[in-house]
Motif scaffolding. Structure first.
Motif, PDB file in Angstrom:
ATOM      1  N   THR A 190       0.850  -1.184   0.000  1.00  0.00           N
ATOM      2  CA  THR A 190       0.000   0.000   0.000  1.00  0.00           C
ATOM      3  C   THR A 190       0.890   1.240   0.000  1.00  0.00           C
ATOM      4  O   THR A 190       1.774   1.387   0.846  1.00  0.00           O
ATOM      5  CB  THR A 190      -0.902   0.018   1.243  1.00  0.00           C
ATOM      6  N   VAL A 191       0.665   2.082  -1.019  1.00  0.00           N
ATOM      7  CA  VAL A 191       1.437   3.318  -1.153  1.00  0.00           C
ATOM      8  C   VAL A 191       0.571   4.460  -0.617  1.00  0.00           C
ATOM      9  O   VAL A 191      -0.592   4.602  -1.020  1.00  0.00           O
ATOM     10  CB  VAL A 191       1.778   3.587  -2.637  1.00  0.00           C
ATOM     11  N   THR A 192       1.093   5.264   0.274  1.00  0.00           N
ATOM     12  CA  THR A 192       0.315   6.367   0.848  1.00  0.00           C
ATOM     13  C   THR A 192       1.116   7.668   0.772  1.00  0.00           C
ATOM     14  O   THR A 192       2.304   7.683   1.102  1.00  0.00           O
ATOM     15  CB  THR A 192       0.000   6.083   2.337  1.00  0.00           C
ATOM     16  N   VAL A 193       0.452   8.736   0.305  1.00  0.00           N
ATOM     17  CA  VAL A 193       1.064  10.069   0.340  1.00  0.00           C
ATOM     18  C   VAL A 193       0.168  10.917   1.251  1.00  0.00           C
ATOM     19  O   VAL A 193      -0.976  11.202   0.902  1.00  0.00           O
ATOM     20  CB  VAL A 193       1.170  10.689  -1.065  1.00  0.00           C
ATOM     21  N   ALA A 194       0.692  11.269   2.425  1.00  0.00           N
ATOM     22  CA  ALA A 194      -0.118  12.012   3.397  1.00  0.00           C
ATOM     23  C   ALA A 194       0.500  13.377   3.626  1.00  0.00           C
ATOM     24  O   ALA A 194       1.720  13.542   3.564  1.00  0.00           O
ATOM     25  CB  ALA A 194      -0.178  11.235   4.703  1.00  0.00           C
ATOM     26  N   VAL A 200      -4.875  12.409   2.648  1.00  0.00           N
ATOM     27  CA  VAL A 200      -4.151  11.133   2.477  1.00  0.00           C
ATOM     28  C   VAL A 200      -4.622  10.487   1.186  1.00  0.00           C
ATOM     29  O   VAL A 200      -5.809  10.225   1.005  1.00  0.00           O
ATOM     30  CB  VAL A 200      -4.433  10.166   3.658  1.00  0.00           C
ATOM     31  N   PHE A 201      -3.683  10.266   0.266  1.00  0.00           N
ATOM     32  CA  PHE A 201      -3.987   9.545  -0.978  1.00  0.00           C
ATOM     33  C   PHE A 201      -3.331   8.176  -0.869  1.00  0.00           C
ATOM     34  O   PHE A 201      -2.165   8.077  -0.471  1.00  0.00           O
ATOM     35  CB  PHE A 201      -3.408  10.289  -2.186  1.00  0.00           C
ATOM     36  N   ALA A 202      -4.070   7.106  -1.243  1.00  0.00           N
ATOM     37  CA  ALA A 202      -3.492   5.765  -1.103  1.00  0.00           C
ATOM     38  C   ALA A 202      -3.941   4.861  -2.251  1.00  0.00           C
ATOM     39  O   ALA A 202      -5.060   4.986  -2.755  1.00  0.00           O
ATOM     40  CB  ALA A 202      -3.920   5.149   0.219  1.00  0.00           C
ATOM     41  N   PHE A 203      -3.029   3.984  -2.668  1.00  0.00           N
ATOM     42  CA  PHE A 203      -3.390   2.954  -3.652  1.00  0.00           C
ATOM     43  C   PHE A 203      -2.520   1.725  -3.414  1.00  0.00           C
ATOM     44  O   PHE A 203      -1.495   1.790  -2.728  1.00  0.00           O
ATOM     45  CB  PHE A 203      -3.252   3.470  -5.090  1.00  0.00           C
ATOM     46  N   GLU A 204      -2.971   0.602  -3.985  1.00  0.00           N
ATOM     47  CA  GLU A 204      -2.235  -0.645  -3.776  1.00  0.00           C
ATOM     48  C   GLU A 204      -1.637  -1.137  -5.075  1.00  0.00           C
ATOM     49  O   GLU A 204      -2.167  -0.852  -6.150  1.00  0.00           O
ATOM     50  CB  GLU A 204      -3.189  -1.724  -3.245  1.00  0.00           C
ATOM     51  N   LEU A 205      -0.517  -1.882  -4.938  1.00  0.00           N
ATOM     52  CA  LEU A 205       0.092  -2.506  -6.125  1.00  0.00           C
ATOM     53  C   LEU A 205       0.338  -3.977  -5.824  1.00  0.00           C
ATOM     54  O   LEU A 205       0.667  -4.331  -4.689  1.00  0.00           O
ATOM     55  CB  LEU A 205       1.407  -1.822  -6.474  1.00  0.00           C
ATOM     56  N   PRO A 206       0.202  -4.838  -6.840  1.00  0.00           N
ATOM     57  CA  PRO A 206       0.383  -6.272  -6.573  1.00  0.00           C
ATOM     58  C   PRO A 206       1.863  -6.626  -6.378  1.00  0.00           C
ATOM     59  O   PRO A 206       2.746  -5.981  -6.959  1.00  0.00           O
ATOM     60  CB  PRO A 206      -0.168  -6.936  -7.837  1.00  0.00           C
TER      61      PRO A 206
END
Ligand code: ADP
Length: 497
Positions: free
Chosen positions: A416-420, A481-487
């Motif tokens: 999980t990538v998060t930019v807060a 907070v922006f977040a997305f996931e990568l496999p």
């Protein structure tokens, strides 16, 4: 009717059935007639012999007409259709029971008579009929001996009465009637069953052809549903045809949809590009024209106009770059090339790029990266762009003294990538729109703002291209907070690195 397979098959089947039926009926009539002739000739074979044995019909080589008249009267009493003749040894008629005007021949062929006399038993043997030479008749014959020497023949033709003609046979013969009724009934029954079977067989074909036509009418784009009763290509030719058609229709409709979609996207792009570029271009042109027209401007004013024109041209450049990137993503021209890579290393690289910008604005840039981060499976170039967009926004919309944190946290199947940030945040009403193209919250200082309103739209497309979604949480004046996931990359691929 004959333009359908069902019509053609039915016509061929009925044609064949009725041809066979006709031949069968004709054969029945013919064989029945032969049977009647055979039976009649067998029964009457000795009639002539009995008559000859009763009395002398020839005296001194001449016909005894009185005796013959008697014989013929006796015979007529038994069989009204019989005619009696007395022939010489060559078949010439010496006496006839037929009135002179009804007699059409004066002699009779001796060949059938010889066959009859030689004891041939393959009845019926047909002989000449002097009353009507065109129709042969069964007969009974007996040689007439005079003093031990054959001098002539008693020749009796036997009529078959009404059975001589087809209509007569139909009317007069019970057997013929039964045979014909049975033949016609079976023909009708077989035809009805055949028509029903063909109808059943061609039903699916008709259904399929209706579906093909409907597919065409719907512009080759409506999805063709899977058939309910089909055997999925494991049945007969129609099942296989249906399966291939469905596969073909699925490919064609997908391609047509794709074509339509990309066509409308291209149109939209052309409209948007011309509209969006016009605004900065017009204002740049305005500043430059002012510079050209106004001769009484101070150096400071000239510098001011020039700076604004340069800013607009920079904005134009960024807008064009972002627009084309978004357009390519929308038109699916950008394909992700997933490869295993270390997201930790990429995150550190991107952070590095923003160090200067952050320190200029007095923003703390921090990272929260797990040292044992697994490799992810993604397109490194596109993910770098997404991280840049998010970090740029976070640093831009966070006032001095605030903090921007980039964290990458590993999970069981994904990271999980998060930019807060602790910046100005986004109002709830704006949240659903920030990923829309050109959506910018503060447009009041448009003249000076860096943004194009396309960064988050591009980021969203990139994340979606990786089969993931981007989430945002924000509170005004507290931060976003922006977040997305990568496999994760498959371990088999990582081992080879
Ligand atoms: P822009 O080029 O204007 O930054 P974006 O698509 O990146 O365009 O962002 C759209 C809008 O969302 C921005 O104009 C800004 O108002 C808001 N926004 C984006 N990121 C943040 C953030 N981290 N904090 C507050 N507002 C943000």
């Amino acid at each position: 009717m004959l333009r359908t397979i069902y019509g053609k098959l039915s016509a061929i089947m009925l044609g064949l059935f009725y041809a066979v039926g006709f031949l069968f009926i004709m054969g029945t009539l013919f064989s029945n007639r032969l049977y009647f002739q055979e039976a009649s000739q067998r029964l009457s074979r000795n009639v002539a012999k009995q008559l000859v044995s009763k009395q002398d019909l020839m005296v001194d080589g001449r016909v005894d007409t009185v005796a013959m008249d008697l014989v013929s009267r006796d015979l007529m009493a038994i069989n009204r259709t019989a005619d009696i003749y007395l022939l010489d040894l060559h078949g010439r008629i010496l006496y006839s029971s037929v009135p002179g005007d009804e007699l059409k021949a004066d002699h009779v062929s001796m060949k059938p008579i010889s066959s009859f006399s030689s004891g041939e038993t393959r009845f019926p043997i047909l002989g000449d009929n002097p009353r009507d030479p065109s129709v042969k008749r069964i007969f009974s014959v007996c040689p007439i001996p005079v003093s031990g020497e054959v001098q002539g023949h008693l020749y009796i033709t036997l009529g078959e009465g009404e059975l001589e003609t087809i209509t007569g046979m139909l009317k007069g013969s019970y057997i013929v009637n039964i045979s014909i009724i049975a033949a016609v009934a079976s023909l009708l029954l077989v035809s009805a069953v055949g028509l029903l079977l063909f109808n059943q067989l061609t039903k699916r074909l008709r259904g399929l052809s209706r579906e093909v036509e409907k597919f065409k009418e719907d512009g080759f784009s409506a999805p063709v549903l899977k058939s309910a009763g089909g055997k999925d290509g494991n049945g007969d030719e129609i099942d296989r045809l249906e399966k291939v058609f469905r596969e073909m229709a699925a490919v064609i409709s997908a391609q047509v949809r794709e074509l339509k979609e990309s066509d409308s996207l291209r149109r939209e792009l052309v409209t948007n590009v011309s509209h969006d570029l016009r605004t900065p271009l017009t204002s740049m042109q305005g500043y430059l024209e002012t510079l050209a027209v106004k001769t009484d401007l101070s150096e400071k004013e000239k510098r001011g106009y020039l700076d604004r024109a340069i800013r607009q041209s920079n904005r134009l450049r960024r807008l064009i770059a972002d627009l084309f990137e978004l357009a390519k993503l929308d038109a699916h021209e950008v394909k992700d090339h997933p490869e295993p890579f270390s997201l930790g290393e990429l995150a550190l690289d991107v952070l590095q790029k923003f160090n200067l910008m952050a320190s200029e604005r007095g923003v703390n840039l921090v990272s929260d990266l797990d040292p044992r981060l697994p490799f992810v499976m993604a397109d490194i170039g596109l993910i770098e762009r997404a991280l840049e967009n998010l970090l740029k926004n976070a640093v831009t919309y966070t006032p001095g003294g605030g903090t921007v944190t980039l964290s990458v946290l590993p999970g069981p199947d994904q990271v999980t990538v998060t930019v807060a940030d602790t910046g100005k945040g986004i109002r709830e009403a704006d949240l659903p729109h920030i990923f829309d193209r050109y959506y910018r919250i503060d447009t009041a200082d448009d003249d000076t703002a860096e943004g194009t309103g396309l960064g988050l739209a591009i980021t969203k497309r990139i994340v979606e291209l990786h089969g993931s979604t981007i989430e945002v949480q924000s509170e005004p004046d507290r931060g976003s907070v922006f977040a997305f996931e990568l496999p994760l990359a498959p371990s088999s691929l990582v081992k080879n690195l």
